[in-house]
Scaffold this active site. Structure first.
Site, mmCIF file in Angstrom:
data_model
loop_
_atom_site.group_PDB
_atom_site.id
_atom_site.type_symbol
_atom_site.label_atom_id
_atom_site.label_comp_id
_atom_site.label_asym_id
_atom_site.label_seq_id
_atom_site.Cartn_x
_atom_site.Cartn_y
_atom_site.Cartn_z
ATOM 1 N N GLU A 28 0.822 -1.215 0.000
ATOM 2 C CA GLU A 28 0.000 0.000 0.000
ATOM 3 C C GLU A 28 0.856 1.265 0.000
ATOM 4 O O GLU A 28 0.532 2.239 -0.691
ATOM 5 C CB GLU A 28 -0.944 -0.016 1.208
ATOM 6 C CG GLU A 28 -1.989 -1.118 1.136
ATOM 7 C CD GLU A 28 -1.472 -2.504 1.536
ATOM 8 O OE1 GLU A 28 -2.171 -3.498 1.266
ATOM 9 O OE2 GLU A 28 -0.360 -2.578 2.115
ATOM 10 N N ASN A 58 -3.059 -9.142 -4.793
ATOM 11 C CA ASN A 58 -1.778 -9.272 -4.084
ATOM 12 C C ASN A 58 -1.737 -10.506 -3.188
ATOM 13 O O ASN A 58 -1.466 -10.416 -1.984
ATOM 14 C CB ASN A 58 -1.515 -8.004 -3.262
ATOM 15 C CG ASN A 58 -0.315 -7.231 -3.754
ATOM 16 O OD1 ASN A 58 0.680 -7.817 -4.165
ATOM 17 N ND2 ASN A 58 -0.400 -5.914 -3.722
ATOM 18 N N ARG A 93 -0.714 -13.514 -1.085
ATOM 19 C CA ARG A 93 0.491 -13.949 -0.392
ATOM 20 C C ARG A 93 0.190 -15.271 0.304
ATOM 21 O O ARG A 93 -0.412 -15.296 1.379
ATOM 22 C CB ARG A 93 0.939 -12.889 0.632
ATOM 23 C CG ARG A 93 1.281 -11.540 0.026
ATOM 24 C CD ARG A 93 2.575 -11.610 -0.772
ATOM 25 N NE ARG A 93 2.969 -10.302 -1.267
ATOM 26 C CZ ARG A 93 2.658 -9.822 -2.461
ATOM 27 N NH1 ARG A 93 1.925 -10.558 -3.300
ATOM 28 N NH2 ARG A 93 3.059 -8.630 -2.854
ATOM 29 N N GLY A 122 3.117 -9.397 -16.664
ATOM 30 C CA GLY A 122 4.562 -9.277 -16.573
ATOM 31 C C GLY A 122 5.134 -8.406 -17.677
ATOM 32 O O GLY A 122 4.539 -7.409 -18.085
ATOM 33 N N ASP A 165 2.797 -2.972 -7.759
ATOM 34 C CA ASP A 165 2.301 -1.788 -7.056
ATOM 35 C C ASP A 165 2.538 -0.540 -7.909
ATOM 36 O O ASP A 165 1.717 0.384 -7.922
ATOM 37 C CB ASP A 165 2.997 -1.641 -5.710
ATOM 38 C CG ASP A 165 2.833 -2.881 -4.843
ATOM 39 O OD1 ASP A 165 1.737 -3.470 -4.851
ATOM 40 O OD2 ASP A 165 3.807 -3.261 -4.169
#
Length: 316
Positions: free
Chosen positions: A36, A166, A168, A227, A258
């Site tokens: 963030e 995002n 994880r 990508g 980000d």
């Protein structure tokens, strides 16, 4: 009030200065890492205003993070200092080729103790965008409730919500990640998944299929990051694949996503089309990979113009 508001955890990053397994690394650079704040700093460098909501520990690492983020132009007035929990830490293991590995020490951190009461509804008054990520709800049940409250407040004030999944998997299982993130899709406006994240969420392999599935789930705009190849966006009747920008050597890929999000929202803030905004996002993401660190390579708008050959840089 800032144009863009975001919330989530930022940690102190110890970035290995030599490549290879962590057990052999002897030197580290102290930096910051947080999806963030990467985004917020990227937005500010591109000429806009951003604010960050979070918690840090009452420790030297917390002071360092707040000082660094504030020094990049991000408003930190909504960051609370928690005297009962530490600031999170992570270590990055870098490879000559391929993705870096990260090792988290964030369980029980100050940021994981965020609650809905940490959000001042008035802070979102006048904001144009709320940006959230799938990392925050993975930290704790209270962080998940905080995200839901932020969404509720933003919607009540007609603030557009952008969401980067995002994912994880060191923080939660695939099943829980899919359940929570897909549950948030109908509540947000813009979704910015990576290609692998899209595959995990909807079981599709092609960016067009991923975007279609997420739009069907309730998103209004989807931009799938592919990508170095570029990104595919879809919104209503508009859809296009925008090629990426090659770089001679990727130094550190972490933070590129980000940077993409910051570039995309920056383009929309400038009143640009989706296509133009994705082009800017691709350029920011590519530029971010050329410097070691999560935020150090995020460019200013003038640096993007130089990168794209639209401005001549005066070197001497």
């Amino acid at each position: 009030m800032p144009e863009v508001v975001t919330l989530g955890e930022t940690m102190v990053l110890f970035n290995s200065m030599n490549t290879g397994p962590m057990k052999y690394v002897t030197h580290f650079a102290k930096q910051i890492a947080g999806a963030e704040t990467n985004f917020a700093i990227g937005v500010c460098r591109l000429g806009h205003t951003a604010g960050w909501i979070s918690r840090v520990g009452k420790d030297e690492f917390g002071k360092y993070i707040v000082s660094f983020v504030r020094g990049e132009g991000v408003d930190t007035s909504q960051v609370k200092v928690d005297s009962e929990a530490p600031t999170g830490v992570l270590f990055k293991e870098r490879q000559e080729e391929g993705e870096s590995k990260v090792y988290y020490y964030r369980k029980g951190s100050a940021a994981s103790r965020m609650t809905p009461e940490d959000i001042d509804p008035n802070y979102l008054q006048g904001a144009k965008y709320l940006h959230i990520s799938g990392i925050t709800p993975a930290l704790s049940d209270s962080c998940y409730e905080t995200i839901l409250e932020a969404i509720r407040i933003a919607k009540s004030r007609n603030v557009t919500i952008s969401f980067d999944p995002n994912i994880r998997l060191k923080l939660w299982s695939e099943e829980r990640a899919r359940e929570v993130i897909m549950g948030l899709i109908p509540e947000v406006d813009i979704v910015l998944p990576g290609l692998e994240e899209g595959r995990l969420l909807v079981g599709a392999n092609e960016p067009e299929e991923i975007a279609a599935s997420l739009l069907k789930a309730g998103a209004k705009i989807v931009a799938v990051k592919c990508g170095a190849k570029g990104a595919y966006y879809a919104a209503g009747d508009s859809a296009e694949f925008i090629p990426g920008y090659p770089v001679a050597r990727v130094v550190d890929p972490v933070g590129a996503g980000d940077g993409f999000a910051a570039g995309f929202i920056s383009g929309l803030l400038k009143g640009w089309s989706y296509s133009e905004s994705v082009k800017l996002a691709n350029a920011v993401g590519a530029r971010a990979t050329q410097v070691i660190g999560d935020v150090e390579g995020l460019p200013t708008f003038e640096e993007v113009e130089v990168f794209l050959g639209q401005r001549k840089e005066i070197e001497r």
